[in-house]
Every structure is written in structure tokens, then in C-alpha cells.
Scaffold this motif. Structure first.
Motif, mmCIF file in Angstrom:
data_model
loop_
_atom_site.group_PDB
_atom_site.id
_atom_site.type_symbol
_atom_site.label_atom_id
_atom_site.label_comp_id
_atom_site.label_asym_id
_atom_site.label_seq_id
_atom_site.Cartn_x
_atom_site.Cartn_y
_atom_site.Cartn_z
ATOM 1 N N ARG A 3 0.831 -1.210 0.000
ATOM 2 C CA ARG A 3 0.000 0.000 0.000
ATOM 3 C C ARG A 3 0.864 1.257 0.000
ATOM 4 O O ARG A 3 0.552 2.242 -0.653
ATOM 5 C CB ARG A 3 -0.908 0.014 1.230
ATOM 6 N N VAL A 4 1.941 1.262 0.773
ATOM 7 C CA VAL A 4 2.877 2.384 0.833
ATOM 8 C C VAL A 4 4.279 1.800 0.776
ATOM 9 O O VAL A 4 4.644 0.991 1.621
ATOM 10 C CB VAL A 4 2.716 3.191 2.143
ATOM 11 N N ASP A 24 7.928 6.988 2.685
ATOM 12 C CA ASP A 24 7.198 7.566 3.811
ATOM 13 C C ASP A 24 7.925 7.196 5.106
ATOM 14 O O ASP A 24 9.029 6.673 5.072
ATOM 15 C CB ASP A 24 5.735 7.078 3.812
ATOM 16 N N ALA A 50 7.180 4.915 7.080
ATOM 17 C CA ALA A 50 7.214 3.460 7.135
ATOM 18 C C ALA A 50 6.490 2.926 5.906
ATOM 19 O O ALA A 50 5.767 3.658 5.228
ATOM 20 C CB ALA A 50 6.542 2.954 8.412
ATOM 21 N N ALA A 51 6.704 1.672 5.607
ATOM 22 C CA ALA A 51 5.963 1.018 4.528
ATOM 23 C C ALA A 51 4.685 0.416 5.101
ATOM 24 O O ALA A 51 4.618 0.098 6.283
ATOM 25 C CB ALA A 51 6.811 -0.080 3.902
ATOM 26 N N VAL A 52 3.677 0.284 4.263
ATOM 27 C CA VAL A 52 2.433 -0.354 4.682
ATOM 28 C C VAL A 52 2.113 -1.445 3.674
ATOM 29 O O VAL A 52 2.085 -1.195 2.465
ATOM 30 C CB VAL A 52 1.263 0.650 4.738
ATOM 31 N N VAL A 53 1.908 -2.657 4.169
ATOM 32 C CA VAL A 53 1.587 -3.777 3.287
ATOM 33 C C VAL A 53 0.359 -4.497 3.817
ATOM 34 O O VAL A 53 0.099 -4.513 5.021
ATOM 35 C CB VAL A 53 2.775 -4.763 3.168
ATOM 36 N N ALA A 54 -0.380 -5.065 2.897
ATOM 37 C CA ALA A 54 -1.545 -5.848 3.306
ATOM 38 C C ALA A 54 -1.053 -7.154 3.906
ATOM 39 O O ALA A 54 -0.106 -7.762 3.406
ATOM 40 C CB ALA A 54 -2.435 -6.112 2.105
ATOM 41 N N PRO A 55 -1.653 -7.600 4.989
ATOM 42 C CA PRO A 55 -1.188 -8.827 5.627
ATOM 43 C C PRO A 55 -1.580 -10.049 4.803
ATOM 44 O O PRO A 55 -2.583 -10.038 4.087
ATOM 45 C CB PRO A 55 -1.928 -8.824 6.958
ATOM 46 N N LEU A 92 3.722 -14.576 10.280
ATOM 47 C CA LEU A 92 4.769 -13.672 9.828
ATOM 48 C C LEU A 92 6.122 -14.195 10.282
ATOM 49 O O LEU A 92 6.285 -14.559 11.446
ATOM 50 C CB LEU A 92 4.592 -12.307 10.490
ATOM 51 N N LEU A 138 13.539 -4.681 4.060
ATOM 52 C CA LEU A 138 13.903 -3.306 4.383
ATOM 53 C C LEU A 138 15.413 -3.250 4.502
ATOM 54 O O LEU A 138 16.039 -4.234 4.895
ATOM 55 C CB LEU A 138 13.295 -2.860 5.711
ATOM 56 N N GLY A 148 11.252 -0.518 2.152
ATOM 57 C CA GLY A 148 11.642 0.592 3.010
ATOM 58 C C GLY A 148 13.110 0.550 3.335
ATOM 59 O O GLY A 148 13.802 -0.434 3.049
ATOM 60 N N VAL A 160 10.965 -10.027 5.679
ATOM 61 C CA VAL A 160 9.679 -10.444 6.236
ATOM 62 C C VAL A 160 9.128 -11.530 5.324
ATOM 63 O O VAL A 160 9.055 -11.346 4.106
ATOM 64 C CB VAL A 160 8.696 -9.255 6.287
ATOM 65 N N VAL A 166 5.660 -14.837 14.147
ATOM 66 C CA VAL A 166 4.584 -14.230 14.934
ATOM 67 C C VAL A 166 3.259 -14.440 14.215
ATOM 68 O O VAL A 166 3.210 -14.543 12.982
ATOM 69 C CB VAL A 166 4.832 -12.725 15.163
ATOM 70 N N LEU A 199 0.143 -4.273 7.784
ATOM 71 C CA LEU A 199 1.468 -4.318 8.400
ATOM 72 C C LEU A 199 2.207 -3.024 8.096
ATOM 73 O O LEU A 199 2.244 -2.593 6.942
ATOM 74 C CB LEU A 199 2.276 -5.448 7.785
ATOM 75 N N LEU A 210 5.977 -1.331 8.313
ATOM 76 C CA LEU A 210 7.363 -1.786 8.404
ATOM 77 C C LEU A 210 8.318 -0.616 8.282
ATOM 78 O O LEU A 210 8.213 0.170 7.334
ATOM 79 C CB LEU A 210 7.658 -2.779 7.274
ATOM 80 N N ARG A 237 2.436 10.763 4.266
ATOM 81 C CA ARG A 237 2.854 12.158 4.144
ATOM 82 C C ARG A 237 2.134 12.879 3.022
ATOM 83 O O ARG A 237 2.285 14.086 2.875
ATOM 84 C CB ARG A 237 4.345 12.217 3.796
#
Lengths: 320, 320
Positions: free
Chosen positions: A24-25, A29, A31-36, A41, A87, A121, A137, B34, B41, B43, B148
Motif C-alpha cells: 500500500r505504501v 514515507d 514506514a511502509a504499509v503492506v496488506a497482511p 509472519l 527493508l 523501506g 519479512v 509471529v 502491516l 514496516l 505524508r
């Protein structure tokens, strides 16, 4: 550095452009955003440090970036999980310029493409030596990740591929032969661009692997860790250990950075089944090198002499 | 190092003992495992490098460990997400011993307890300088992470707390006053042990925050980044910027490492609502410091003079 931090980040983002719908991001930014995913994990971090793991004189930036990703991916593989995201916390010294950094990220991108994960990231810092710290991850089916602690007496000890190539490559880098032969070139290539056994680990898990570890610090040292975690011992048949063509037996037993898998399987039928599938699917050999016992580490020589096995391998804090 | 890598790992694991039921495999295997949450998520990775971010002479190991975690948690907070897990890639030099490393992990543990996350994995390496690279993994409700890039013209620019304390702390560390007053001691403490605005970010998100960034490299530099990501400009009212007691205005505008939140809100009603809630819930102030405009960065002085705002702040690659 011949470029500002923000300008470098813009350039890096171009090298990394493109990410799947689950990101998603991405880079850029806080942080990065990812769909689970739907699985567990799997989280791991690993660092390559100048002077300790590589030198700028002997490693290209592209190989270094590639290797940094593979080393972290190998830890995900050793849990029988699939890599998803990475990352990078990068420390840069005055010895490298923006072009070097671009090559480094190019190498990371190459490895990420090959192992199907996204670099989402990172962080840039300045120091007196270059450090590439990668967090990977991954994802495993719920409760199906394989750990080091499941080996039981009677389990068969197996290893993928052949060992010692990276150690031989390191020796050849220190004292380069005038005209390296094909085996020696392969060893050097293996040191620069290791292989993470991701698919292989999945096959071994399906065949009932009870414990799994990647050989990053040397067979005997990593075997001692697997045994300690499982609360068991092992009989290692020295002559059975597959030695890479350019390597010595000592390099195969104690050399790190091969990233082959050391695995325990619940019997000879599982070994045969897994070996057949690995050979057919990946062209990778699986070799029986010993057996798990109640306690103690025992080395068995070709004439069946037994002696205590002293783990040798890479201790980062051993005085050099 | 006065101890082997494996012995150090055993000691570290004791400091970190205890983890929630969602941690299936913690420190000690190839990777941590986990259970996934239901949210997205988040990261991020961040590093503190000796000589660049700290020195062994002026930072205690405990403070350094604490700060390393908070710095990464702050990036998770700036996405309006909740921290869950951390990993640490640690490079150690010959200048530190096992007791120092234990203190470092003690500080990490303190911060992890305070911000309710688990340190689930790590890596040890040796180098010529100490580097603490932390990866933080957080969780946000699906699609609700704040980035951002959402600021729009007309949005109000706000900041949590007061700025410049960490920069003042750095100045005071360089030229220590003979008898520091309470404000100066607070500034030094803020540099050593920053605060991540996790709960505050959640409140701001609920009040409709359109963009959010933590001020790690300086207000004006991080404002310029937020504006660049959103494709907008900003009018910054210089006199409105809340200056920490021991700090100068220049330190408040350009000093990094405060980790306060710079946020855009969709109007004055949102500002009032969020400010009331932050004061009541956390005793933290929220200050209106400007407004988002179509383009350009403009500094407005107390007598309404306008001038172009030149971002100043921390560029890791600016020549020292």
C-alpha cells in the motif's frame, strides 16, 4: 557523498519502482504499509559489515546488494517460509559515491526479483564503514514454520548441495590463482552471489523435516546450534559430507556462508523422497551425513573411528 | 569481545525473556515467527551509528538501546499505527564488552515494555564502530495508516509538544554548562530518551489528519518533505512555532531528533477537538503553526513579512 540525502532517496526510489498490489505504501514515507497475508509472519534481520564480511576493494556494489538480500532470505527459507518484503538500513562512508549506492540497490533489486520479494523501506545513515543491514519479512502457513528445535534421536541428518565453496572462494580471493579453473571460478561466484534454498526448504518441510537451519557460520557450528536447540546430539559421518569441487574437507566442515540447508528428517524413506524431488525440481542434491542421537557431538571417520566433534566456524567475536 | 557469540546470545535471550502468545518463535532461531494481526502491516527500519548519532563517551548503553527503539517506534507512530515487534541488527566494536551489550538490551527492553512491543529477533556482527539498526513492525487498521502525501490546500498545520529540545540537548552536551538548570536538564534528557507520540497519532488520525510525519531531521526539512510528497506548499508562522524552554528558535526550526508529530488537519474545528483530547489524555499540547497552500514554502514573521522558507535540518550526507 556527491548528492544530498533527499536526492539520493529519489534516485533509489526509481531503481525500486514497481511493487505488487499488496504494497500500500512503499519506500519514501515514515514506514511502509503492506496488506497482511493469511499465514504466520516470519521476521529476520542480518547485516553485512565492511571489513568483517566484505571489502570495497574485493566486492562490487552490485554483488554486495545481491548478497545482502540473499543472506536474509536464506534465514526466511530456513524457517520453510516464503520471503515477501525487505527493508534496508544502510550506513554509507565517504569511500562510496551515489553511483556506487545505485549499483548496490540495483543488486538488491536483482535478488528481490529473483526471490519474489519487495524492498519496501529503508534508512540512510553515515558512518566510517559501509554496513548493509537487511530485514526480511516472510510468510509461512499458520503453525508450519520449521525451527531448529524439533530434531529427535533417530532422525536422519541431511544437507543440501555441497559445502565449502564460499570458504574456498574466500581463500582464492586472498591468494588469487594465476589462472583459476572452472571449479575455482564457481567457488568465487558462490561467495559473491550465494543461493538461498527457498523452494528446497518447502520440499523438505513437506517431507516431514523436524528441524532446519541454514549453514551460515559453518556446518559443525550450525549443527551444534541445531542440537543445542533441540536438546539432542549428533553422529556426523565426516566422509559423507559433500565437499564442493574447489574446497577442502576442512572448508566444508567449518566454512561459513554456504547457505545450504542442514535438516533432520524422520527416516530414510523421507530422505529418499525428498532427495528425488529436490533433484527433479531444482537439480539440487540431498546428502545423508549422519544421524541424531540422544546427546553429544560425535565425528565418525571413514574407518568408523569415533571422536568428539569440536564445532569450528565463524564466531563474530573470536579475536581475529 | 570478552565472551563468545553464542554465550552472548544466551545472555541476551535472558534479558528479553517473556513474549506474548502471538510470538510463536522469538529470539534464537533463524527468524522469528509471529501470528499475524488483522490489520495492515507497517514496516520501518532506522539506525543509530556511532560518531554520527552518538558517541560511547556521551551516551550510556541503556539510553542508547532505549533511544534506538523509540526512534523506530516513532516512524510507526507517524503512520498512525501501533508498534508490535522489533528486530535489532547490532554491529559491535572492540570498544564495548558484554556488560555494555547487556545494558544496551536492557534499554531496548525498557522501551519495548513502555511502548508495548516485543523484540523478537536480531543479528550480531563485528565492525570498527557500533551501529544499532532497529526494524519495527506495526499494525494499522486496514487502509487507515496515515502517510505524508494527503495534505491539501487549506489544511491547518499543527505540531505536537515543543521543538528544539533535542538540539538544545546536543548543544549542551558539546559545551556543558557548569550548573545546568531544570530546562537544560530536561533538554539533555529529551536527547537521551526521546518520546514517540504513538497514542497522540491515533487521536490525530481520528480527528481527520490528512498527512503526518515525525520530526526527526528538523521542522523545516520535514515540512518540506511532507509538502513535496503531497504536492502542496505551506505558510509557516515562525512566531507560532512552540520552542522548548532551553532551545533557541533556530533549534526549534532546524533541530532534529525531537520526534514530535507534524500533522495537517482539515480545519480549525479538528484542531480544537484534537488539542483538547491530547491535553486531557496525554498532557501534550497541539499548536497551530501554519496552513497548507497550493505551492511554495513561505515563512511568515511576527510583523507579517513573508519570505521564502529555506529548509534547514539534518542531511546525513552534507559534508561535516
Amino acid at each position: 557523498m556527491d548528492i544530498s540525502e533527499d536526492a539520493l532517496l529519489v534516485a533509489i526510489r526509481k531503481v525500486l519502482s514497481g511493487a505488487g498490489p499488496e504494497v500500500r505504501v512503499g519506500v519514501g514515507d515514515d514506514a511502509a504499509v503492506v496488506a497482511p497475508g493469511t499465514g504466520d509472519l516470519v521476521l529476520t534481520t542480518d547485516a553485512l559489515v565492511e571489513g568483517s564480511h566484505f571489502t570495497l576493494a574485493t566486492s562490487t556494489a552490485r554483488d554486495l546488494g545481491y548478497k545482502a538480500i540473499v543472506v536474509a532470505v536464506s534465514d526466511v527459507a530456513a524457517m520453510a517460509a516464503s520471503p515477501r518484503y525487505a527493508l534496508c538500513a544502510l550506513t554509507l562512508s565517504g569511500s562510496v559515491d551515489a553511483a556506487w549506492v545505485m549499483e548496490l540497490f540495483g543488486g538488491m533489486r536483482e535478488a528481490c526479483d529473483e526471490y519474489a520479494l519487495w524492498l519496501v523501506g529503508g534508512n540512510l545513515a553515515r558512518g566510517s564503514e559501509v554496513t548493509v543491514a537487511i530485514t526480511a519479512v516472510g510468510e509461512a502457513a499458520p503453525g508450519r514454520a520449521r525451527t531448529r528445535d524439533g530434531a529427535r534421536p533417530g532422525d536422519v541428518l541431511v544437507v543440501t548441495g555441497a559445502l565449502g565453496a564460499a570458504a574456498a572462494g574466500l581463500r582464492l580471493a586472498t591468494v588469487p590463482p594465476r589462472a583459476p579453473n572452472a571449479d575455482e571460478r564457481a567457488a568465487s561466484a558462490r561467495l559473491a552471489r550465494p543461493v538461498a534454498r527457498v523452494g528446497e526448504a518447502g520440499v523438505l518441510a513437506r517431507h516431514g523435516a523436524t528441524a532446519m537451519i541454514d549453514i551460515s557460520d559453518g556446518l559443525t557450528l550450525d549443527l551444534s546450534r541445531l542440537c543445542a536447540a533441540s536438546g539432542v546430539g549428533a553422529r556426523l559421518e565426516l566422509e559423507a559430507v559433500p565437499v564442493a569441487p574447489a574446497a577442502t574437507q576442512a572448508e566444508a566442515l567449518g566454512g561459513g556462508e554456504d547457505y545450504e540447508l542442514l535438516v533432520t528428517l524422520p527416516g530414510d524413506a523421507a530422505v529418499t523422497g525428498a532427495a528425488d524431488e529436490l533433484r527433479e525440481a531444482f537439480g539440487v542434491s540431498l546428502t545423508r551425513i549422519g544421524v541424531i542421537i540422544e546427546e553429544g557431538l560425535v565425528a565418525v571417520s571413514s574407518d568408523d573411528d569415533e571422536s568428539p566433534l569440536e564445532p569450528t566456524g565463524w564466531d563474530h567475536f573470536r579475536d581475529a
